[in-house]
Design a protein around this motif. Sequence first.
Motif, PDB file in Angstrom:
ATOM      1  N   LEU A 137     -27.182  -9.729 -11.091  1.00 47.68           N
ATOM      2  CA  LEU A 137     -27.181  -9.830 -10.068  1.00 47.68           C
ATOM      3  C   LEU A 137     -25.959 -10.009  -9.588  1.00 47.68           C
ATOM      4  N   LYS A 138     -25.073 -10.839 -10.682  1.00 44.19           N
ATOM      5  CA  LYS A 138     -23.789 -10.528 -10.159  1.00 44.19           C
ATOM      6  C   LYS A 138     -23.159  -9.097  -9.221  1.00 44.19           C
ATOM      7  N   ALA A 139     -23.172  -8.496 -10.473  1.00 45.25           N
ATOM      8  CA  ALA A 139     -22.710  -7.358 -10.152  1.00 45.25           C
ATOM      9  C   ALA A 139     -23.420  -6.449  -8.387  1.00 45.25           C
ATOM     10  N   ASP A 140     -25.146  -6.679  -8.197  1.00 44.93           N
ATOM     11  CA  ASP A 140     -25.271  -6.329  -7.315  1.00 44.93           C
ATOM     12  C   ASP A 140     -24.675  -6.837  -5.991  1.00 44.93           C
ATOM     13  N   ILE A 141     -24.488  -7.862  -6.318  1.00 48.06           N
ATOM     14  CA  ILE A 141     -24.444  -9.144  -5.221  1.00 48.06           C
ATOM     15  C   ILE A 141     -22.755  -8.546  -4.780  1.00 48.06           C
ATOM     16  N   GLN A 142     -21.793  -8.571  -6.403  1.00 41.78           N
ATOM     17  CA  GLN A 142     -20.568  -7.878  -6.310  1.00 41.78           C
ATOM     18  C   GLN A 142     -20.601  -6.191  -5.371  1.00 41.78           C
ATOM     19  N   LYS A 143     -21.505  -5.475  -5.565  1.00 45.59           N
ATOM     20  CA  LYS A 143     -21.704  -4.150  -4.710  1.00 45.59           C
ATOM     21  C   LYS A 143     -22.330  -4.065  -2.823  1.00 45.59           C
ATOM     22  N   PHE A 144     -22.935  -5.195  -3.011  1.00 39.81           N
ATOM     23  CA  PHE A 144     -22.936  -5.096  -1.920  1.00 39.81           C
ATOM     24  C   PHE A 144     -22.214  -5.849  -0.751  1.00 39.81           C
ATOM     25  N   ILE A 145     -21.099  -6.592  -1.555  1.00 39.98           N
ATOM     26  CA  ILE A 145     -19.996  -6.625  -0.715  1.00 39.98           C
ATOM     27  C   ILE A 145     -19.622  -5.655  -0.246  1.00 39.98           C
ATOM     28  N   LYS A 146     -19.457  -4.606  -1.417  1.00 39.45           N
ATOM     29  CA  LYS A 146     -18.175  -4.023  -1.780  1.00 39.45           C
ATOM     30  C   LYS A 146     -18.838  -3.099  -0.395  1.00 39.45           C
ATOM     31  N   THR A 147     -19.570  -3.087  -0.963  1.00 41.29           N
ATOM     32  CA  THR A 147     -20.034  -1.977   0.674  1.00 41.29           C
ATOM     33  C   THR A 147     -20.483  -2.616   2.260  1.00 41.29           C
ATOM     34  N   LYS A 148     -20.954  -3.167   1.932  1.00 45.99           N
ATOM     35  CA  LYS A 148     -21.305  -4.399   3.809  1.00 45.99           C
ATOM     36  C   LYS A 148     -19.628  -4.512   4.379  1.00 45.99           C
ATOM     37  N   LEU A 149     -18.392  -5.387   3.596  1.00 50.92           N
ATOM     38  CA  LEU A 149     -17.538  -5.651   4.066  1.00 50.92           C
ATOM     39  C   LEU A 149     -16.628  -4.759   4.202  1.00 50.92           C
ATOM     40  N   ALA A 150     -15.929  -4.808   2.498  1.00 50.61           N
ATOM     41  CA  ALA A 150     -14.721  -4.166   2.264  1.00 50.61           C
ATOM     42  C   ALA A 150     -14.432  -4.231   0.987  1.00 50.61           C
ATOM     43  N   GLY A 151     -13.180  -3.195  -0.757  1.00 54.08           N
ATOM     44  CA  GLY A 151     -13.818  -3.404  -1.236  1.00 54.08           C
ATOM     45  C   GLY A 151     -12.602  -4.264  -1.881  1.00 54.08           C
ATOM     46  N   HIS A 152     -11.692  -4.900  -0.416  1.00 56.05           N
ATOM     47  CA  HIS A 152     -10.602  -5.436  -1.418  1.00 56.05           C
ATOM     48  C   HIS A 152     -11.140  -6.621  -1.472  1.00 56.05           C
ATOM     49  N   ALA A 153     -12.770  -7.125  -0.184  1.00 56.39           N
ATOM     50  CA  ALA A 153     -12.988  -8.446  -0.139  1.00 56.39           C
ATOM     51  C   ALA A 153     -13.772  -9.241  -0.794  1.00 56.39           C
ATOM     52  N   TYR A 154     -14.735  -7.906  -1.814  1.00 54.77           N
ATOM     53  CA  TYR A 154     -15.495  -8.369  -2.370  1.00 54.77           C
ATOM     54  C   TYR A 154     -15.125  -9.920  -3.495  1.00 54.77           C
ATOM     55  N   PRO A 155     -15.970 -10.037  -4.213  1.00 55.69           N
ATOM     56  CA  PRO A 155     -15.491 -11.802  -5.248  1.00 55.69           C
ATOM     57  C   PRO A 155     -15.664 -10.694  -6.347  1.00 55.69           C
ATOM     58  N   LYS A 156     -14.119 -10.767  -6.634  1.00 55.90           N
ATOM     59  CA  LYS A 156     -13.821 -10.532  -8.702  1.00 55.90           C
ATOM     60  C   LYS A 156     -14.673 -11.364  -9.348  1.00 55.90           C
ATOM     61  N   GLU A 157     -14.584 -12.339  -8.792  1.00 55.81           N
ATOM     62  CA  GLU A 157     -15.918 -13.792  -9.900  1.00 55.81           C
ATOM     63  C   GLU A 157     -17.096 -14.289  -9.299  1.00 55.81           C
ATOM     64  N   ILE A 158     -18.165 -14.531  -9.584  1.00 60.76           N
ATOM     65  CA  ILE A 158     -18.751 -14.837  -9.032  1.00 60.76           C
ATOM     66  C   ILE A 158     -19.814 -15.907 -10.518  1.00 60.76           C
ATOM     67  N   GLU A 159     -19.593 -17.597  -9.608  1.00 59.96           N
ATOM     68  CA  GLU A 159     -20.275 -18.209  -9.944  1.00 59.96           C
ATOM     69  C   GLU A 159     -21.729 -19.189  -9.797  1.00 59.96           C
ATOM     70  N   PHE A 160     -22.715 -19.226 -10.574  1.00 63.00           N
ATOM     71  CA  PHE A 160     -23.240 -19.505 -10.071  1.00 63.00           C
ATOM     72  C   PHE A 160     -23.759 -21.127  -9.730  1.00 63.00           C
ATOM     73  N   ARG A 161     -24.384 -21.662  -9.136  1.00 59.32           N
ATOM     74  CA  ARG A 161     -24.556 -23.233  -8.851  1.00 59.32           C
ATOM     75  C   ARG A 161     -26.116 -23.267  -8.656  1.00 59.32           C
ATOM     76  N   GLU A 162     -26.383 -24.905  -9.556  1.00 58.18           N
ATOM     77  CA  GLU A 162     -27.759 -24.948  -8.437  1.00 58.18           C
ATOM     78  C   GLU A 162     -27.624 -25.488  -6.824  1.00 58.18           C
ATOM     79  N   THR A 163     -26.653 -26.300  -6.404  1.00 61.21           N
ATOM     80  CA  THR A 163     -25.738 -26.944  -5.280  1.00 61.21           C
ATOM     81  C   THR A 163     -24.119 -26.597  -5.242  1.00 61.21           C
ATOM     82  N   LEU A 164     -23.935 -26.564  -3.874  1.00 62.70           N
ATOM     83  CA  LEU A 164     -22.422 -26.549  -3.471  1.00 62.70           C
ATOM     84  C   LEU A 164     -22.583 -27.564  -3.074  1.00 62.70           C
ATOM     85  N   PRO A 165     -21.074 -27.997  -3.472  1.00 61.08           N
ATOM     86  CA  PRO A 165     -20.598 -29.574  -2.761  1.00 61.08           C
ATOM     87  C   PRO A 165     -20.719 -29.725  -1.570  1.00 61.08           C
ATOM     88  N   LYS A 166     -20.601 -30.519  -0.997  1.00 62.32           N
ATOM     89  CA  LYS A 166     -20.955 -30.859   1.121  1.00 62.32           C
ATOM     90  C   LYS A 166     -20.607 -31.967   0.830  1.00 62.32           C
TER      91      LYS A 166
END
Length: 578
Positions: A521-550
């Motif tokens: 899933l990480k790899a798929d998300i990275q690929k998604f951003i690379k094609t959607k946005l730009a090669g330099h703007a994709y997250p090299k690191e991804i961490e899954f969290r239950e929730t985000l601090p808000k």
Amino acid sequence: MTEMHPKVIRKEVGKLKKVPNLVDYASAKKDFSYDAHKDEIELFVDEKMNAAYVAVDRHLKTPVKKKVALHIIEETGTKQPTFADLAMLSNKFANVLVKHGVKKGDRVFIFLPRIEELYVSFLGILKTGAIASTLFAAFGPDALFDRLKDSGAKIVITDTTLKDRVDNVRSRLPELEKVIVTGDFNPGDGELSYDKEMDSASDKFDIVHMEPKDRAYMLYTSGTTGKPKGVVHTHYDIIHQHLTTKWILDLHEDDIYWCTADPGWVTGIAYGLLGPFSNGITSIVDARRFSAEKWYKVINDYKVTVWYTAPTAIRMMMKEGADIAKKYDLSSLRHLASVGEPLNPEAIWWGLEHLGLAFHDNWWQTETGGILIANYPCMDIKVGSMGKPFPGVTAAIVDDKGKVLPPKTEGNLTIKPGWPSMMVEVWNNKEKYDSYFKDGWYISGDRAWMDEDGYFWFVGRADDVIKTAGHRVGPFEVESALVEHPAVAEAGVIGKPDEMYGEIIKAFIALKKGFAPSDELKADIQKFIKTKLAGHAYPKEIEFRETLPKTRSGKIMRRVLKCEELGLPVGDTSTLED
Ligand code: ATP
Ligand code: MG
């Protein structure tokens, strides 16, 4: 058929459900002056004013008097005070305050859930000329102490469920003279029963005439970027709140309006109280815990027409899925608006598909006292843009030296000082206040750019912009692309220091129901951003969290993600959600 993912949503005034109050942005802008609208807020004959009079008591002369001002939905039932009720009750409360020594300029704080007494006491405080403030009901003792101490509050109004927290810190607050407690309560030393005091108070009160620029209320900022600031506002703010409520939220006399923001934050005061009241509009207050289903039911049951909410709430509804929405009749809705955080295009498209309407993004801050940049019902929406400055407000993008930058160039989002609801003080912190003003501009602390048509586009908080391999990347852009991935519910993006690239992009992601974290899933998300946005703007690191601090108002706290990532102390967490 509406196109599913339009980049521009075209508007034709004649085709809207109702002709908007503002039909032509360009001509309104051309010869706008606040002075020309002064009559709409009715100053007293001596040119003095009181925001509570503007909001409520002046309606006693008109049929608005009998209108329900608030439908307050509590866990156990509802209350429906009319404008006349609020005028009378706030007179009583003003008398209570005066009896107990409250004078012009004293700070009186409200620490209550969203009950009628909150609205009554806020208005009552304004009537006496004291400075009103609200504290979000989920605050713990530390958050409470910081704000009461900083402001030197003289009186706190609370209820029996929250009073413990005040008691907890009271011995360290020598300036706090009285605690007023609503509900069934037997007062001890230094305490008063709200109900008993109100019973014996007169319902006649001579509203104190204030200079327009006299202080009326103060609110602490959300604490997204650091320690909350006590931002002070004046009675004259209400002219801007009145006009923006009318032209941007587009409220008409027969509307049922629902601002979901808590009155503990500026949106809940400016657009949950002062703006709609001044326009004589009926509002909904839902005092219960959030659930998507309850919210749809409120729209269904009360036939809500105008809905002002926040990206975090929209994302929560998206996360719950649209099937629940289908059970309710939401066809009463006519106009939708959003504030508080960047509004991801995905949220707009979701609204179009499931509510048949577009959310209109708008931008402002506690410090600005009202909406400054907005999408208007009469104006085409460029999806992802915050819209254009309110007529009468001058916004620009300037560099760090104060030079105005041409269109399509990222820089500091700044405003020409002097709009009527601009803060007049940061409590106890002149240095901080002064730091907002530079080279003749008010510097917002946000980064943005303007396009050739004058639309403003949010990039990120100045501190959050990521510098990676010589590029500047705004977290908003990456987060918006991430939430377009079918598995992603929410995303927070930070720059993580890196020897090679300066910073790399790291994304924290909460998944939608039915998706599980995995390397694929990480790899798929990275690929998604690379094609959607730009090669330099994709997250090299991804961490899954239950929730985000808000924050408790629902803003993603990127500074918390960053500090955790770097193992640094997180700083002020008084507004962090549990
Ligand atoms: P603090 O100042 O304590 O760090 P805060 O800035 O979150 O907290 P608020 O005054 O509640 O406190 O929020 C204003 C900020 O919210 C803006 O400066 C901006 O960063 C963000 N914001 C508000 N509306 C929008 C919007 N429509 N698009 C993007 N960002 C927005
Ligand atoms: Mg801020």
